[in-house]
Design a protein around this motif. Structure first.
Motif, mmCIF file in Angstrom:
data_model
loop_
_atom_site.group_PDB
_atom_site.id
_atom_site.type_symbol
_atom_site.label_atom_id
_atom_site.label_comp_id
_atom_site.label_asym_id
_atom_site.label_seq_id
_atom_site.Cartn_x
_atom_site.Cartn_y
_atom_site.Cartn_z
ATOM 1 N N ILE A 1 0.850 -1.193 0.000
ATOM 2 C CA ILE A 1 0.000 0.000 0.000
ATOM 3 C C ILE A 1 0.885 1.242 0.000
ATOM 4 N N GLU A 2 0.580 2.157 -0.889
ATOM 5 C CA GLU A 2 1.371 3.371 -1.023
ATOM 6 C C GLU A 2 1.105 4.333 0.138
ATOM 7 N N ARG A 3 2.148 4.945 0.625
ATOM 8 C CA ARG A 3 2.072 5.877 1.751
ATOM 9 C C ARG A 3 1.075 6.998 1.498
ATOM 10 N N GLN A 4 1.032 7.516 0.279
ATOM 11 C CA GLN A 4 0.171 8.663 -0.019
ATOM 12 C C GLN A 4 -1.322 8.325 0.003
ATOM 13 N N ARG A 5 -1.672 7.048 0.117
ATOM 14 C CA ARG A 5 -3.089 6.659 0.203
ATOM 15 C C ARG A 5 -3.670 6.918 1.604
ATOM 16 N N ILE A 6 -2.806 7.085 2.586
ATOM 17 C CA ILE A 6 -3.255 7.289 3.967
ATOM 18 C C ILE A 6 -3.744 8.726 4.132
ATOM 19 N N VAL A 7 -4.925 8.889 4.753
ATOM 20 C CA VAL A 7 -5.491 10.230 4.914
ATOM 21 C C VAL A 7 -5.330 10.802 6.310
ATOM 22 N N ALA A 8 -5.079 9.932 7.314
ATOM 23 C CA ALA A 8 -4.956 10.432 8.687
ATOM 24 C C ALA A 8 -4.326 9.364 9.576
ATOM 25 N N LEU A 9 -3.812 9.844 10.701
ATOM 26 C CA LEU A 9 -3.314 8.985 11.765
ATOM 27 C C LEU A 9 -4.262 9.134 12.951
ATOM 28 N N ALA A 10 -4.425 8.050 13.717
ATOM 29 C CA ALA A 10 -5.321 8.093 14.865
ATOM 30 C C ALA A 10 -4.672 7.394 16.054
ATOM 31 N N THR A 11 -4.964 7.894 17.240
ATOM 32 C CA THR A 11 -4.472 7.284 18.474
ATOM 33 C C THR A 11 -5.439 7.635 19.598
ATOM 34 N N ILE A 12 -5.101 7.225 20.791
ATOM 35 C CA ILE A 12 -5.918 7.520 21.966
ATOM 36 C C ILE A 12 -5.556 8.918 22.490
ATOM 37 N N ASP A 13 -6.527 9.602 23.067
ATOM 38 C CA ASP A 13 -6.313 10.996 23.488
ATOM 39 C C ASP A 13 -5.215 11.164 24.533
ATOM 40 N N ARG A 14 -4.940 10.135 25.310
ATOM 41 C CA ARG A 14 -3.872 10.263 26.315
ATOM 42 C C ARG A 14 -2.493 10.359 25.674
ATOM 43 N N LYS A 15 -2.397 10.131 24.367
ATOM 44 C CA LYS A 15 -1.128 10.229 23.630
ATOM 45 C C LYS A 15 -1.044 11.520 22.812
ATOM 46 N N PRO B 1 -2.925 14.633 9.399
ATOM 47 C CA PRO B 1 -3.516 14.992 10.688
ATOM 48 C C PRO B 1 -3.393 13.825 11.664
ATOM 49 N N LEU B 2 -3.207 14.139 12.934
ATOM 50 C CA LEU B 2 -3.201 13.145 14.005
ATOM 51 C C LEU B 2 -4.435 13.405 14.849
ATOM 52 N N GLU B 3 -5.393 12.496 14.779
ATOM 53 C CA GLU B 3 -6.628 12.623 15.550
ATOM 54 C C GLU B 3 -6.509 11.780 16.812
ATOM 55 N N CYS B 4 -6.828 12.387 17.939
ATOM 56 C CA CYS B 4 -6.727 11.722 19.233
ATOM 57 C C CYS B 4 -8.143 11.471 19.762
ATOM 58 N N SER C 1 -5.861 -7.014 24.193
ATOM 59 C CA SER C 1 -4.750 -6.973 25.135
ATOM 60 C C SER C 1 -5.208 -6.518 26.516
ATOM 61 N N ALA C 2 -5.037 -7.396 27.493
ATOM 62 C CA ALA C 2 -5.341 -7.032 28.873
ATOM 63 C C ALA C 2 -4.386 -5.947 29.369
ATOM 64 N N VAL C 3 -3.149 -5.990 28.894
ATOM 65 C CA VAL C 3 -2.164 -4.969 29.271
ATOM 66 C C VAL C 3 -2.609 -3.601 28.750
ATOM 67 N N ALA C 4 -3.025 -3.543 27.481
ATOM 68 C CA ALA C 4 -3.513 -2.275 26.928
ATOM 69 C C ALA C 4 -4.720 -1.783 27.713
ATOM 70 N N PHE C 5 -5.613 -2.698 28.073
ATOM 71 C CA PHE C 5 -6.797 -2.299 28.825
ATOM 72 C C PHE C 5 -6.417 -1.714 30.186
ATOM 73 N N THR C 6 -5.461 -2.331 30.853
ATOM 74 C CA THR C 6 -5.006 -1.849 32.157
ATOM 75 C C THR C 6 -4.439 -0.431 32.054
ATOM 76 N N HIS C 7 -3.687 -0.160 30.985
ATOM 77 C CA HIS C 7 -3.031 1.143 30.840
ATOM 78 C C HIS C 7 -3.914 2.216 30.212
ATOM 79 N N THR C 8 -4.863 1.803 29.355
ATOM 80 C CA THR C 8 -5.614 2.802 28.590
ATOM 81 C C THR C 8 -7.122 2.756 28.767
ATOM 82 N N GLY C 9 -7.645 1.619 29.191
ATOM 83 C CA GLY C 9 -9.093 1.487 29.288
ATOM 84 C C GLY C 9 -9.723 0.923 28.027
ATOM 85 N N CYS C 10 -8.907 0.589 27.035
ATOM 86 C CA CYS C 10 -9.419 -0.098 25.844
ATOM 87 C C CYS C 10 -8.498 -1.269 25.512
#
Length: 140
Positions: A31-45, A61-64, A81-90
């Motif tokens: 997949i070509e890099r230019q096809r990506i329209v946005a990055l997303a993460t959790i708001d705590r980041k 754009p980075l959407e949190c 991931s139980a570890v992810a859930f412990t640290h982030t709630g998801c």
């Protein structure tokens, strides 16, 4: 078609580590890099320097998103991931964030094109939503 990359990372993750994961996952999928329209993460980041630097480097754009926005996607994750859930709630930041933002931007349900990819410091996922608006292949 709307393509969104979801990212999760440890505190202090370097932009070069994130870029290597990003480029490696896309290259493996053809997949070509230019096809990506946005990055997303959790708001705590939202203030994570590596994520901000990656968004600037890629000119994306980075959407949190909040845990409340990510939680509904738990049943669609390839790995809970139980570890992810412990640290982030998801149960998975990268996949949940990619699915949530792709669906939001396209106004239609999203699906994972690349399930969770993990490096030592970060996770990556790619989601798509919407109809493919042209005949350009996703693969180069």
């Amino acid at each position: 078609m709307t393509l969104v990359v979801g990212l999760g990372c440890q505190r202090g993750c370097d932009v070069h580590a994130l870029l290597a994961l990003f480029d490696g996952a896309l290259a493996d999928a053809g997949i070509e890099r230019q096809r990506i329209v946005a990055l997303a993460t959790i708001d705590r980041k939202q203030d994570e320097p590596g994520l901000r630097a990656l968004a600037a480097l890629l000119n994306l754009p980075l959407e949190c998103l909040s845990v409340a926005q990510l939680a509904p996607y738990a049943e669609h994750l390839s790995h809970r991931s139980a570890v992810a859930f412990t640290h982030t709630g998801c149960y998975g930041v990268a996949e949940s964030a990619a699915l949530a933002l792709a669906g939001q931007l396209a106004g239609s349900p999203a699906r994972l094109l690349i399930t969770r990819r993990k490096s030592a410091q970060a996770t990556f996922a790619l989601a798509c939503a919407g109809d493919k608006p042209d005949n350009r292949p996703l693969r180069s």
